[in-house]
Structure formats: structure tokens, C-alpha cells
Design a protein around this motif. Structure first.
Motif, PDB file in Angstrom:
ATOM      1  N   ARG A  58     -22.214  38.797  10.816  1.00 34.82           N
ATOM      2  CA  ARG A  58     -22.561  40.220  11.600  1.00 34.82           C
ATOM      3  C   ARG A  58     -23.402  40.869  10.443  1.00 34.82           C
ATOM      4  O   ARG A  58     -24.789  41.287  10.306  1.00 34.82           O
ATOM      5  CB  ARG A  58     -21.970  41.262  12.476  1.00 34.82           C
ATOM      6  CG  ARG A  58     -21.757  40.628  13.776  1.00 34.82           C
ATOM      7  CD  ARG A  58     -21.536  41.733  14.787  1.00 34.82           C
ATOM      8  NE  ARG A  58     -20.319  42.148  14.758  1.00 34.82           N
ATOM      9  CZ  ARG A  58     -18.997  42.018  14.658  1.00 34.82           C
ATOM     10  NH1 ARG A  58     -18.822  40.790  15.336  1.00 34.82           N
ATOM     11  NH2 ARG A  58     -17.732  42.729  14.549  1.00 34.82           N
ATOM     12  N   ASN A  61     -26.215  37.887   8.390  1.00 32.26           N
ATOM     13  CA  ASN A  61     -26.889  37.773   9.088  1.00 32.26           C
ATOM     14  C   ASN A  61     -28.118  39.633   9.033  1.00 32.26           C
ATOM     15  O   ASN A  61     -28.942  39.139   9.165  1.00 32.26           O
ATOM     16  CB  ASN A  61     -26.587  37.929  10.790  1.00 32.26           C
ATOM     17  CG  ASN A  61     -26.114  36.305  10.866  1.00 32.26           C
ATOM     18  OD1 ASN A  61     -26.380  35.522   9.939  1.00 32.26           O
ATOM     19  ND2 ASN A  61     -25.152  36.501  11.922  1.00 32.26           N
ATOM     20  N   TRP A  62     -27.590  40.413   8.769  1.00 31.07           N
ATOM     21  CA  TRP A  62     -28.006  41.795   8.696  1.00 31.07           C
ATOM     22  C   TRP A  62     -28.986  41.551   7.656  1.00 31.07           C
ATOM     23  O   TRP A  62     -30.184  41.444   7.405  1.00 31.07           O
ATOM     24  CB  TRP A  62     -26.704  43.244   8.782  1.00 31.07           C
ATOM     25  CG  TRP A  62     -28.119  44.476   9.395  1.00 31.07           C
ATOM     26  CD1 TRP A  62     -28.391  45.000   9.504  1.00 31.07           C
ATOM     27  CD2 TRP A  62     -28.014  44.973   8.057  1.00 31.07           C
ATOM     28  NE1 TRP A  62     -29.468  46.386   9.617  1.00 31.07           N
ATOM     29  CE2 TRP A  62     -28.493  46.354   8.241  1.00 31.07           C
ATOM     30  CE3 TRP A  62     -27.602  45.360   6.598  1.00 31.07           C
ATOM     31  CZ2 TRP A  62     -28.841  47.968   7.737  1.00 31.07           C
ATOM     32  CZ3 TRP A  62     -27.343  46.216   5.982  1.00 31.07           C
ATOM     33  CH2 TRP A  62     -27.980  47.505   6.147  1.00 31.07           C
ATOM     34  N   ALA A  64     -29.753  38.932   6.304  1.00 34.68           N
ATOM     35  CA  ALA A  64     -30.647  38.051   6.253  1.00 34.68           C
ATOM     36  C   ALA A  64     -31.861  39.047   6.639  1.00 34.68           C
ATOM     37  O   ALA A  64     -32.838  38.340   6.320  1.00 34.68           O
ATOM     38  CB  ALA A  64     -30.452  36.696   6.211  1.00 34.68           C
ATOM     39  N   SER A  65     -32.015  39.887   7.866  1.00 33.92           N
ATOM     40  CA  SER A  65     -32.799  40.252   8.858  1.00 33.92           C
ATOM     41  C   SER A  65     -33.388  41.252   8.008  1.00 33.92           C
ATOM     42  O   SER A  65     -34.958  41.334   8.292  1.00 33.92           O
ATOM     43  CB  SER A  65     -31.882  40.653  10.148  1.00 33.92           C
ATOM     44  OG  SER A  65     -31.739  41.752   9.508  1.00 33.92           O
ATOM     45  N   ARG A  66     -33.041  41.334   7.151  1.00 31.96           N
ATOM     46  CA  ARG A  66     -33.814  42.733   6.563  1.00 31.96           C
ATOM     47  C   ARG A  66     -34.115  42.592   4.611  1.00 31.96           C
ATOM     48  O   ARG A  66     -34.370  42.720   3.936  1.00 31.96           O
ATOM     49  CB  ARG A  66     -32.552  43.556   5.422  1.00 31.96           C
ATOM     50  CG  ARG A  66     -31.577  44.420   6.651  1.00 31.96           C
ATOM     51  CD  ARG A  66     -32.602  44.722   8.236  1.00 31.96           C
ATOM     52  NE  ARG A  66     -33.933  45.176   7.429  1.00 31.96           N
ATOM     53  CZ  ARG A  66     -35.129  45.020   8.877  1.00 31.96           C
ATOM     54  NH1 ARG A  66     -34.821  44.387   9.650  1.00 31.96           N
ATOM     55  NH2 ARG A  66     -35.950  45.508   8.470  1.00 31.96           N
ATOM     56  N   GLU A 294     -39.378  41.812   8.657  1.00 26.33           N
ATOM     57  CA  GLU A 294     -40.315  39.703   8.722  1.00 26.33           C
ATOM     58  C   GLU A 294     -41.445  39.070   9.661  1.00 26.33           C
ATOM     59  O   GLU A 294     -42.100  39.799  10.628  1.00 26.33           O
ATOM     60  CB  GLU A 294     -38.639  40.107   9.671  1.00 26.33           C
ATOM     61  CG  GLU A 294     -37.711  38.819  10.330  1.00 26.33           C
ATOM     62  CD  GLU A 294     -36.745  37.974  10.664  1.00 26.33           C
ATOM     63  OE1 GLU A 294     -36.070  37.227  10.764  1.00 26.33           O
ATOM     64  OE2 GLU A 294     -36.443  38.632  11.108  1.00 26.33           O
TER      65      GLU A 294
END
Length: 295
Positions: A58, A61-62, A64-66, A294
Motif C-alpha cells: 500500500r 503503491n502510494w 508510485a501514484s505520486r 498522474e
């Protein structure tokens, strides 16, 4: 200028703050650098079981999402433990320097990262506060400096030391409120006559000083829990250490109350405890400081 907007005052207040994680450990007679020596194997199991892997995923992935890129990136993982984040970083193609002070954790870290032969994980041990950043060649050397729940963050000077190693991003996670334990919540009213109330912690200093010192950052506050099984004896010691950490009565009377509570309310061989609390995650942007979108 009013004190609320004066970073010098806040820096000094944090330095003098008497209830940080490292100070609580020392108050209980625990050296923060080796606090996990006796718990290394259990912590390793918790890190890499299904629940632990989901927790790590989690957070990765957070990031990576930023906009954090892992493939080919250089990462300094401070307080790496047995590789709870070093491993997923390496799996995503990063070149990881893992820093860990606990010898048992270092041995487990070596085992868990031995399979990475192409991008070999570099392991550095010792005390982070004693590292010569310039001599190591670590000044602005890493795309991401990652510090998760590690007592090396204890004042603004320690934050600046971490930031000095980062080129693009720095990630710091800390408790937002004092940690919680289902067992402690059960026994504190029996000991003190009052409900256990978590206290706001050092995260408030970190966020305010990042703001006052002009940094661009994103933050996320979540509530996280994990489940751990103890023997009755281990649960008793767990509760007594917890009481001491929170400056609550940890005397013979408290020990007797906790022991009786465990005996009356849990199976004879196994005590299941839910631990966790509110945690803050901060991603500091040192290069591209505009709002990330993104693509």
C-alpha cells in the motif's frame, strides 16, 4: 513575529520535546539503535506474511501514484530492518542502500536480499547519526531517501540530515498519535481508573516545520492495525513495556493486574493483540515542486 510562525522556536521546542519515540525507549532502558534485537525474528515474520506484504504494498503503491519511479532509481532505506521495504523496492528494479543498526536485523536483511544479484542491495550498519554524509558520498546522492517509523527522526536537525541525502524525494513516516494496543486499552482503566487516551506526537512538529521552512510536500494520515499473537508471558511483558513507554504505572501492582486480566480473559497458550494507531506519511518534493498529476 508570533511564535506560531517562527521556525526557530518550533525547532527548539521539538528538540526539548520530552515524549518522542526515542526518548520513551531510553526512559524504559532501551537503546533505540538495538531496540528490535530480541524481536527481530518475530518482526521479520510479520513483515513478510500476507498482512505485512499488503501493508508494504500500500505504501509503495502510494509513492508510485505520486510520481516516484523505482526502476533504476537509487534509494536509501534508513532503518531498513529485515527488508520490509528494501525487498519491494529491489523487486521494482531500484538500486537500494539499506541502513540498519540492529545486528540480528542485518543478518535477516542479508538473507532476504541475497537473491538480488543484478542490482545487489548494499547493506550498511551502524548508527545513522554517526555517519559522515560527505565522506560516504551520500550528499544529494539518492533519488529517494525512505525513513519509515524509525527513531532516527527525533528533531529538525535529524530531518535536515535525512534531506541532505536526497536528490528528488524524501519520505518520512511517523505516528500521528501515540501507539495503541488492545491489551493496553483493556488494562489501563483497571490500573488508573481512566480510559487510555492516545496523545498527539512529533508528527505535528515535522509538518509545521516543513511548512515554515518552505518545503513542498504531500501528506497522508491513516489508521493502521496489525494483529500479533503472544504467549501469556510475552503479552505481560509487552503490556509492561507499553505502560512504561507511555509514562503510566508499571509497578508490581500493575503487573499483577495485567497478569490476572490475561489469565481471566485469554486462552492459556495464546494472546492475540491488535496494535496500531494513526500514522502520517510525508513525501517531500525536492525538485519538481508543482502539483503532481498522474499522466
Amino acid at each position: 513575529m508570533k511564535p506560531f510562525f517562527n521556525p526557530t522556536i518550533w525547532q527548539q521546542e521539538w528538540k526539548e520535546y520530552g515524549d518522542g519515540a526515542a526518548i520513551r525507549m531510553k526512559r524504559s532502558g532501551i537503546d533505540p539503535a538495538t531496540a528490535f534485537n530480541s524481536k527481530a525474528q518475530k518482526f521479520n515474520e510479520q513483515s513478510f506474511n500476507e498482512e505485512g506484504r499488503r501493508r508494504s504494498a500500500r505504501i509503495v503503491n502510494w509513492l508510485a501514484s505520486r510520481g516516484v519511479k523505482f526502476e533504476g532509481a537509487s534509494i536509501l532505506d534508513v532503518g531498513a530492518a529485515s527488508g520490509v521495504f528494501t525487498v519491494p523496492f529491489a523487486e521494482r528494479g531500484a538500486r537500494v542502500t539499506a541502513f540498519e543498526s540492529s545486528p540480528p536485523q542485518v543478518e535477516l536483511l542479508k538473507e532476504n536480499t541475497a537473491r538480488f544479484t543484478e542490482n545487489k542491495v548494499e547493506i550498511v550498519s551502524g548508527e545513522f547519526e554517526q555517519i559522515d554524509i560527505e565522506a560516504k558520498g551520500w550528499n544529494e546522492a539518492f533519488d529517494l531517501v525512505f525513513v519509515s517509523m524509525c527513531p532516527v527522526v527525533h528533531d529538525w536537525d535529524s530531518v535536515e540530515r535525512i534531506l541532505s541525502c536526497a536528490r528528488q524525494f524524501a519520505y518520512i513516516s511517523m505516528p500521528v498519535s501515540s501507539a495503541e494496543s488492545s491489551l493496553v486499552s483493556e488494562v489501563v482503566p483497571l490500573i488508573t481508573g481512566e480510559k487510555f487516551q492516545p496523545k498527539i506526537t512529533e508528527m505535528a512538529f515535522l509538518l509545521h516545520l516543513l511548512c515554515l521552512n518552505g518545503y513542498a510536500y504531500e501528506t497522508l494520515v491513516t489508521r493502521e492495525l496489525k494483529t500479533t499473537e503472544f504467549t501469556p508471558e510475552e503479552a505481560l511483558e509487552h503490556a509492561m513495556i507499553w505502560l512504561s513507554h507511555h509514562n503510566l504505572p508499571a509497578d508490581d501492582r500493575s503487573r499483577s493486574i495485567v497478569k490476572q486480566h490475561i489469565r481471566q480473559n485469554y486462552p492459556a497458550d495464546r494472546v492475540q493483540i491488535h496494535e496500531g494507531g494513526r500514522f502520517g506519511k510525508v513525501l517531500i518534493r525536492l525538485q519538481e515542486q508543482n502539483m503532481y498529476v498522474e499522466e
